[in-house]
Design a protein around this motif. Structure first.
Motif, mmCIF file in Angstrom:
data_model
loop_
_atom_site.group_PDB
_atom_site.id
_atom_site.type_symbol
_atom_site.label_atom_id
_atom_site.label_comp_id
_atom_site.label_asym_id
_atom_site.label_seq_id
_atom_site.Cartn_x
_atom_site.Cartn_y
_atom_site.Cartn_z
ATOM 1 N N TYR A 76 40.635 -29.443 7.007
ATOM 2 C CA TYR A 76 40.186 -28.050 7.111
ATOM 3 C C TYR A 76 41.314 -27.295 7.796
ATOM 4 O O TYR A 76 41.528 -27.418 9.004
ATOM 5 C CB TYR A 76 38.895 -28.003 7.912
ATOM 6 N N GLY A 125 43.847 -24.015 8.716
ATOM 7 C CA GLY A 125 43.894 -22.583 8.940
ATOM 8 C C GLY A 125 44.567 -22.267 10.257
ATOM 9 O O GLY A 125 44.644 -23.120 11.139
ATOM 10 N N ALA A 164 41.009 -18.869 12.881
ATOM 11 C CA ALA A 164 40.604 -18.583 11.503
ATOM 12 C C ALA A 164 39.128 -18.829 11.245
ATOM 13 O O ALA A 164 38.573 -18.319 10.272
ATOM 14 C CB ALA A 164 41.440 -19.422 10.526
ATOM 15 N N LYS A 175 37.763 -22.288 11.938
ATOM 16 C CA LYS A 175 37.575 -23.722 11.741
ATOM 17 C C LYS A 175 36.543 -24.296 12.723
ATOM 18 O O LYS A 175 35.615 -25.001 12.318
ATOM 19 C CB LYS A 175 38.917 -24.461 11.911
ATOM 20 N N SER A 212 39.865 -30.681 11.316
ATOM 21 C CA SER A 212 40.506 -29.380 11.267
ATOM 22 C C SER A 212 41.903 -29.485 11.846
ATOM 23 O O SER A 212 42.185 -30.315 12.716
ATOM 24 C CB SER A 212 39.702 -28.349 12.068
ATOM 25 N N HIS A 253 45.811 -26.881 12.265
ATOM 26 C CA HIS A 253 46.638 -25.751 11.867
ATOM 27 C C HIS A 253 48.039 -26.230 11.510
ATOM 28 O O HIS A 253 48.944 -25.431 11.319
ATOM 29 C CB HIS A 253 46.704 -24.699 12.987
ATOM 30 N N ILE A 262 41.096 -24.399 2.864
ATOM 31 C CA ILE A 262 41.856 -23.450 3.679
ATOM 32 C C ILE A 262 40.954 -22.281 4.043
ATOM 33 O O ILE A 262 40.349 -21.655 3.174
ATOM 34 C CB ILE A 262 43.097 -22.943 2.923
ATOM 35 N N ILE A 263 40.872 -22.001 5.343
ATOM 36 C CA ILE A 263 40.078 -20.878 5.823
ATOM 37 C C ILE A 263 41.009 -19.887 6.505
ATOM 38 O O ILE A 263 41.952 -20.270 7.195
ATOM 39 C CB ILE A 263 38.957 -21.342 6.785
ATOM 40 N N ARG A 264 40.719 -18.618 6.269
ATOM 41 C CA ARG A 264 41.553 -17.555 6.825
ATOM 42 C C ARG A 264 40.662 -16.370 7.164
ATOM 43 O O ARG A 264 39.942 -15.861 6.313
ATOM 44 C CB ARG A 264 42.612 -17.148 5.803
ATOM 45 N N GLU A 268 52.064 -20.174 8.082
ATOM 46 C CA GLU A 268 52.014 -18.729 7.901
ATOM 47 C C GLU A 268 52.658 -18.310 6.586
ATOM 48 O O GLU A 268 52.176 -17.418 5.892
ATOM 49 C CB GLU A 268 52.709 -18.031 9.079
ATOM 50 N N PHE A 297 50.295 -18.862 3.606
ATOM 51 C CA PHE A 297 49.319 -17.788 3.448
ATOM 52 C C PHE A 297 49.959 -16.536 2.865
ATOM 53 O O PHE A 297 49.429 -15.920 1.946
ATOM 54 C CB PHE A 297 48.673 -17.458 4.790
ATOM 55 N N TYR A 331 48.404 -16.040 -0.719
ATOM 56 C CA TYR A 331 47.130 -15.391 -0.526
ATOM 57 C C TYR A 331 47.249 -13.950 -0.077
ATOM 58 O O TYR A 331 46.262 -13.281 0.113
ATOM 59 C CB TYR A 331 46.275 -16.211 0.451
#
Length: 316
Positions: free
Chosen positions: A34, A36, A40, A42, A184, A186, A200-202, A303, A306, A310
């Motif tokens: 997981y 992010g 974010a 998580k 999780s 980063h 991916i969570i943002r 970074e 993303f 995204y």
């Protein structure tokens, strides 16, 4: 039946949406990462999964049990190992006393092998532990009762490189014997080495869930090539598939105004920096014809992943 199933999981704190309609599944026997940036969402997802906080909307199941039903969740937790991002132990107790408490609550099938592997200083009080030693003791308490599912929040924080490698080898072996792991992070490289799939969570939103190979292709690597002779820009820009954001610089013999002219002129060194999503063998073949001074290949920063795929910079 999946180990974890989330459907529209949402958590709001006033106007702040920490998790926004999060839906995914974690299959049994896989390592699911997981991923992010810090903040974010998580840890919020993990706290919702384990019933520490209640969802604003949506729900899910963990080991077949409804996460919004307290009785069902208690039953599931007997078969779950959990390591929070900041384990909190009684600072006046020794590591050995902490293990005795955990053994009395949930069992102690595996502590001997785990202590040999992670080696926390059991006879010292927790107040004297470094951050890494707290993490090592936490890993022992997480796995000691031989759970079916393990949830880890930033599990390698504070561990030295040797212990990180031991942890990675252990986690892969546990997956091979059928354990499901959800963790999780980063750190893109950590997820790359360990995971079968990644979500991916943002900024509270689930961006994607995909196999790790697909993520690696999308994220690429940062490449820096330094040669003693001039290398035409076209060697990378036109002749090598998967080159993005190519930057060309000169050495001591070149100023900014001479960069383009130096593509076809001898003298000085040339530096090319770019993101690369192609095959490394093709890259090595392309630079092999030149007098190579230095070549570095690194994971793309999270970074950059993303920003590249995204869009925007919110939540990075």
């Amino acid at each position: 039946m999946a180990a974890i199933e989330l459907e529209g999981l949402t958590k709001e704190y006033g106007e702040v949406v920490a998790n926004d309609d999060v839906s995914f599944t974690v299959e049994r026997g896989e390592i699911f990462g997981y991923l992010g940036p810090n903040g974010a969402g998580k840890t919020t997802t993990i706290r919702l999964l384990l019933g520490f906080i209640s969802p604003t909307a949506g729900g899910g199941r963990i080991l077949g049990r409804d996460i919004t039903d307290e009785r069902e969740l208690i039953e599931a937790k007997r078969r779950i190992g959990y390591l929070p991002d900041d384990p909190q132990f009684d600072e006046s107790a020794t590591g050995r006393e902490v293990l005795e408490v955990h053994a009395g609550i949930k069992g102690d099938e595996r502590s001997d092998e785990l202590l040999e592997l992670f080696d926390p200083p059991l006879d010292r009080p927790i107040r004297e532990y470094s951050h890494g030693n707290v993490r090592k003791l936490g890993l022992v308490t997480t796995f000691m009762h031989d759970p079916e599912l393990v949830i880890l929040d930033e599990p390698t924080s504070g561990l030295d490189p040797l212990m990180k490698q031991r942890f990675a080898d252990f986690v892969r072996a546990e997956r091979d014997r059928g354990l499901t792991l959800f963790f999780s992070s980063h750190i893109l490289g950590e997820v790359r080495r360990l995971c079968d799939r990644v979500g991916i969570i943002r900024a509270g939103n689930l961006v994607t869930v995909e196999p790790i190979d697909a993520l690696l292709h999308r994220s690429g690597k940062v490449v820096r090539v330094v040669t003693a002779d001039s290398v035409p820009r076209s060697t990378f820009e036109d002749g090598l598939e998967g080159v993005h954001d190519l930057e060309v610089g000169g050495g001591d013999a070149l100023d900014d105004a001479a960069v383009d002219a130096a593509d076809s002129s001898p003298g000085g060194y040339r530096e090319h920096t770019f993101t690369f999503t192609g095959a490394v063998d093709d890259l090595l073949a392309a630079v092999g014809e030149y007098d190579l001074v230095d070549l570095t290949i690194e994971e793309a920063p999270l970074e950059s992943v993303f920003l590249r795929f995204y869009g925007g910079d919110e939540g990075v």
